[in-house]
Design an enzyme around this catalytic site. Structure first.
Site, PDB file in Angstrom:
ATOM      1  N   ASP A 225       0.860  -1.127  -0.139  1.00  0.00           N
ATOM      2  CA  ASP A 225      -0.069   0.161   0.011  1.00  0.00           C
ATOM      3  C   ASP A 225       0.961   1.239   0.093  1.00  0.00           C
ATOM      4  O   ASP A 225       1.716   1.317   0.586  1.00  0.00           O
ATOM      5  CB  ASP A 225      -0.813  -0.152   1.257  1.00  0.00           C
ATOM      6  CG  ASP A 225      -1.801   1.135   1.540  1.00  0.00           C
ATOM      7  OD1 ASP A 225      -2.468   1.228   0.749  1.00  0.00           O
ATOM      8  OD2 ASP A 225      -1.419   2.090   2.406  1.00  0.00           O
TER       9      ASP A 225
ATOM     10  N   GLU B  28       1.164  -0.777  -4.940  1.00  0.00           N
ATOM     11  CA  GLU B  28       0.437   0.506  -5.236  1.00  0.00           C
ATOM     12  C   GLU B  28       1.014   1.769  -5.316  1.00  0.00           C
ATOM     13  O   GLU B  28       1.448   2.434  -4.202  1.00  0.00           O
ATOM     14  CB  GLU B  28      -0.872   0.653  -4.154  1.00  0.00           C
ATOM     15  CG  GLU B  28      -2.083   1.599  -4.674  1.00  0.00           C
ATOM     16  CD  GLU B  28      -2.488   2.521  -3.507  1.00  0.00           C
ATOM     17  OE1 GLU B  28      -1.753   2.818  -2.466  1.00  0.00           O
ATOM     18  OE2 GLU B  28      -3.239   3.147  -3.565  1.00  0.00           O
TER      19      GLU B  28
HETATM   20  C1  NOJ Z   1      -4.191   3.385  -0.375  1.00  0.00           C
HETATM   21  C2  NOJ Z   1      -5.498   2.686   0.030  1.00  0.00           C
HETATM   22  O1  NOJ Z   1      -5.807   1.855  -0.955  1.00  0.00           O
HETATM   23  C3  NOJ Z   1      -6.319   3.469   0.586  1.00  0.00           C
HETATM   24  O2  NOJ Z   1      -7.862   2.723   0.798  1.00  0.00           O
HETATM   25  C4  NOJ Z   1      -5.829   4.130   1.641  1.00  0.00           C
HETATM   26  O3  NOJ Z   1      -6.994   4.789   2.546  1.00  0.00           O
HETATM   27  C5  NOJ Z   1      -4.614   4.716   1.835  1.00  0.00           C
HETATM   28  N1  NOJ Z   1      -3.540   3.830   0.876  1.00  0.00           N
HETATM   29  C6  NOJ Z   1      -3.838   4.720   3.148  1.00  0.00           C
HETATM   30  O4  NOJ Z   1      -3.373   3.660   3.598  1.00  0.00           O
END
Ligand code: NOJ
Ligand code: MG
Length: 602
Positions: A244, A314
């Site tokens: 993430d 991500e």
């Molecule tokens: C990306 C995640 O997909 C999202 O849902 C989240 O709020 C943020 N990162 C923070 O972890």
């Protein structure tokens, strides 16, 4: 569509879309290299699978509390089998106070009681394995919850924990004696990135909500701690991680103000993330060093039994920088970074826009890597909003026929739509933080409503009187049961697409794209490198609102007749039934209709 995207990805998309536009094309552009014998080597599991994203709060509730859980997922494992998806990625199920619905973790090595227990997790993991389905955990290295014991220890400057987080003195004090934040850094979810702590009498950094303090990666102990948590789940047998928010891991230690974003939305307000160019808090080069170390750990497990542990990251940065996340042969990083380009689609986009969004990845991707694609996730508007409700089959076709790993967000296969959520029902901090006037622009709740299983109460999702988010009103028509029973449905289109993916010949060869009929029709040809029956597939999607008749008979590799393999729901021409032969010089496509043709490769 403007203003509808409201999250971490959003600010980059304008840029991503902007830089992908190229001149209109007149010939078929091969975008993924020439086929060769080496390509016939078997692909690895992470390359050939569809990765199905489960948003656990909204998938299946087993205990009637209105929120999904692990036993719920267990009861639906058969659904993954029916779909034919061979890997699932589960959004965070770790212990969490849920300030950001699981992305705020208070214990990296345990399951939140809302979702179940570690034993439930083991049960799920075994059941998935028995069914040949890989399990990918979401992993959140950038921050913890403010209720994590490390944070409490850090607040109290206890031993090694004292600098586990990013602490700074105030810049000064205002006239009322209130501490002034160290700089102008603005959080992804609006407002200052700094929160004052009365006990420690310092500010701490939070790139997301204030309940998500950023870990201090300048401290090697933090790396070790996070890698130990990763190892815990590898030992539990997980097949990989979706990592993430990686660009947020490091911050420039000079702590200078960030400049305003010259490409930003001119209407954006000062407290919004998109108003700044995040040169000191986003995508710092050290991020790659940390991720390379994480990858090395995964590779140790891969080496031990030959089963690849996959790392997908991500990273919402422009495509050019995103390619760095693949790493190099000497220093591999992610198996792939998520390809968010198709989130740039809007109902107003034309075939040329779509072509550019599809092609840009292959123009930038270094040769020896593998692509991926997605059309939605829990942070964005649903694909049916981005493409237009009638074009959801076209969206799934592009996603599933793309030469790379396809990622499906739960509900895309049903054509689930965003649901309008009132301010009173809004729970997403990205919406709550900006107040009732702006929440609709930023809240991610509309794409997170519970999954539609059938037409019973709460769509079979839960027996609760009130679910954590309300269901979409259209669940009685759009649900798994109804769509399975219908003669044609989005779900049936999706399942056919998975079958095409599973035919070995599909996985290899080239991908070429073309714009036809004055910018109304998008074409994508997947040609296998070997001559086999139905070895090639051609997708034709009418992206416009007018009916079209398409002539592809003179396109290289396309024969005079082809077999109809799949067509979109509500296809407007009766002579194109599945399995029928069709002349490639006159393929009829009603508004927003799409079709997949098959023919032997030459
Ligand atoms: C990306 C995640 O997909 C999202 O849902 C989240 O709020 C943020 N990162 C923070 O972890
Ligand atoms: Mg950080």
């Amino acid at each position: 569509m403007k203003g509808l995207i409201g999250n971490v990805v959003a600010f980059c998309l304008t840029f991503l879309v902007g830089c992908s536009l190229t001149a209109p094309s007149s010939s078929l552009d091969p975008t993924s290299g020439t086929p060769n014998q080496a390509e016939l080597e078997p692909l690895e599991w992470w390359q050939q699978t569809v990765v199905y994203q489960v948003y656990p709060r909204s998938f299946q509730d087993s205990d009637g509390d209105g929120t999904g859980d692990i036993q719920g997922i267990i009861s639906r494992v058969n659904y993954f089998v029916e779909l034919g998806v061979e890997a699932i990625w589960i959004s965070p199920i770790y212990q969490s106070p849920m300030a950001d619905f699981g992305y705020d973790i208070s214990n990296f090595t345990n399951i939140d009681p809302l979702f179940g227990t570690l034993d439930d997790f083991k049960q799920l993991s075994e059941l998935l394995r028995e069914n040949g389905i890989k399990l990918i955990m979401d992993f959140v290295p950038n921050h913890s919850s403010d209720l994590h014991p490390w944070f409490n220890a850090s607040v109290h400057r206890e031993g090694k924990y004292a600098d586990y987080y990013v602490w700074k003195d105030p810049k000064g004090f205002d006239a009322e004696g209130k501490p002034i934040p160290p700089n102008n850094w603005t959080s992804v979810f609006a407002g200052s990135m700094w929160e004052w702590n009365e006990v420690r009498e310092q500010f701490y950094l939070h790139q997301f909500v204030k309940e998500q303090p950023d870990l201090n990666y300048e401290n090697r102990q933090v790396w070790n701690e996070i890698l130990a948590a990763t190892k815990f789940w590898l030992d539990m047998g997980v097949d990989g991680f979706r990592v993430d928010a990686v660009p947020h891991i490091f911050e420039d230690q000079r702590f200078l103000d960030e400049p305003f974003n010259p490409w930003g939305n001119p209407d954006a307000q000062e407290d919004e993330y998109g108003s700044y160019d995040h040169i000191y808090t986003n995508n710092l080069p050290q991020v790659l060093d940390f991720l390379a170390e994480m990858r090395m750990l995964l590779d140790v497990y891969t080496a031990s039994d030959g089963i690849i542990r996959c790392m997908m990251v991500e990273s919402a940065v422009p495509s050019e920088s995103l390619m760095d996340y693949y790493g190099t042969e000497q220093r591999p990083i992610a198996h792939f970074p998520f390809n968010f380009n198709l989130l740039g689609m809007t109902p107003e986009s034309g075939a040329e826009d779509l072509k550019n969004l599809v092609d840009v990845w292959f123009q930038l991707m270094p040769e020896r890597n593998w692509a991926d694609v997605l059309i939605g996730n829990h942070d964005n508007r649903r694909a049916s909003t981005k493409w237009g409700v009638e074009a959801i089959d076209a969206a799934n076709m592009v996603n599933m026929l793309f030469k790379g790993t396809s990622v499906t967000y739960q509900g895309e296969e049903l054509g689930m739509e965003d649901r309008w959520i009132s301010w009173e029902d809004t729970v997403d901090p990205a919406g709550c933080n900006v107040g009732p006037d702006r929440y609709e622009q930023f809240s991610r709740d509309p794409a997170r409503t519970p999954f539609h299983w059938d037409n019973s109460t709460n769509a079979g999702f839960s027996t609760a009187n009130k679910t954590w988010l309300p269901l979409h009103q259209n669940y009685p028509e759009k649900n798994v049961m109804t769509e399975n029973a219908a003669e044609e449905s989005h779900l049936k289109v999706y399942k056919e697409l998975v079958k095409i993916r599973q035919r070995n010949v599909w996985k290899y060869g080239t991908q070429s794209t073309l714009v036809l009929n004055d910018g109304a029709v998008f074409a994508m040809l997947r040609a296998a490198p070997i001559s086999v029956d139905q070895g090639s597939v051609l997708l034709l999607a009418n992206i416009g609102d007018e009916s079209q008749v398409v002539d592809v008979s003179s396109v290289a590799g396309v024969p005079p007749t082809a077999t109809v393999l799949i067509r979109s729901v509500g296809f407007q021409d009766g002579d194109t039934t599945i399995g029928s032969q069709i002349g490639t010089n006159a393929v009829p496509l009603g508004p927003r209709n799409s079709i997949v043709l098959g023919f032997p490769s030459t």
